[in-house]
Design a protein around this motif. Structure first.
Motif: not given
Length: 223
Positions: A91-113
């Motif tokens: 799938p094509p990479a999402p169009e993200l703002p140029a000044d976006l924090d690098p952490a937001l450029k990768t999918k996060p790992t989400v744990q259970a509560g």
């Protein structure tokens, strides 16, 4: 005396003449039979020749008739195996703002509560530098949704490679999003822990998760 001799000679000649006639008749009959056999042989040979000629002529006619038939223009079936299906493209990479924090450029790992979730909880994971989201704005987000109890992923914009855009605070999304994302600065990554009544409920429609939910949402833009 001489008269009797002549009569005796004639009597002796008569049987000879009869025998000669019989012999002649037999010879004539034999010749006639041979002639009939020759005629029959010739006739049989002629019939055989005619049959061969007719067969050859029929074959020639059939072959000549093929020239009048329309040519078969369809391609023969290929003896080779069908081509392997092409591998699905990423799938094509999402169009993200140029000044976006690098952490937001990768999918996060989400744990259970853990524990019992009774109220909406908003946890900032990455604080953005943009303006705060206002009610009624259209926001663009990347997100991952899991069930709070076991951390099983049920939805994510990252699967399609495109961020999701929708109005916020006006009832177009679940209550936990409407309440939890208003006031979040653009460029932030936040974790939303939603009790069942702010998600899809304890008995949701088919295909929706029941109970408490956890989302990690990246707010990419607001307008």
């Amino acid at each position: 005396m001489s008269e009797r001799v002549e009569n005796r000679s004639e009597d002796q000649a008569a049987p000879a003449t009869k025998a000669g006639r019989r012999l002649a008749a037999q010879l004539a009959e034999k010749k006639a039979a041979e002639a009939r056999r020759r005629r029959q042989s010739v006739l049989g040979a002629a019939v055989g020749v005619l049959a061969v000629v007719a067969l050859v002529g029929g074959l020639v006619w059939l072959n000549s008739g093929d020239d009048d038939k329309p040519a078969n223009t369809s391609a023969p079936a290929s003896p080779s195996a069908p081509a392997e299906p092409a591998e699905p493209s990423a799938p094509p990479a999402p169009e993200l703002p140029a000044d976006l924090d690098p952490a937001l450029k990768t999918k996060p790992t989400v744990q259970a509560g853990s524990g019992e979730l009774k109220k909406l909880t908003v946890t900032t994971l990455v604080k953005g530098k943009g303006p705060a989201v206002k009610k009624g704005q259209e926001i663009t987000t990347n997100y991952v949704g899991v069930t709070y109890k076991d951390g099983k992923e049920f939805d994510a914009s990252w699967r399609n490679g495109q961020p999701a855009t929708f109005p916020i605070g006006v009832g177009q999304v679940i209550k936990g999003w409407d309440q939890g994302l208003v006031g979040v600065p653009v460029g932030s990554r936040v974790q939303l822990d939603l009790p069942a009544d702010l998600g899809y409920g304890e008995k949701p429609p088919a295909g929706y998760p029941a109970g408490a939910l956890r989302f990690v949402v990246d707010v990419l833009a607001a307008k």
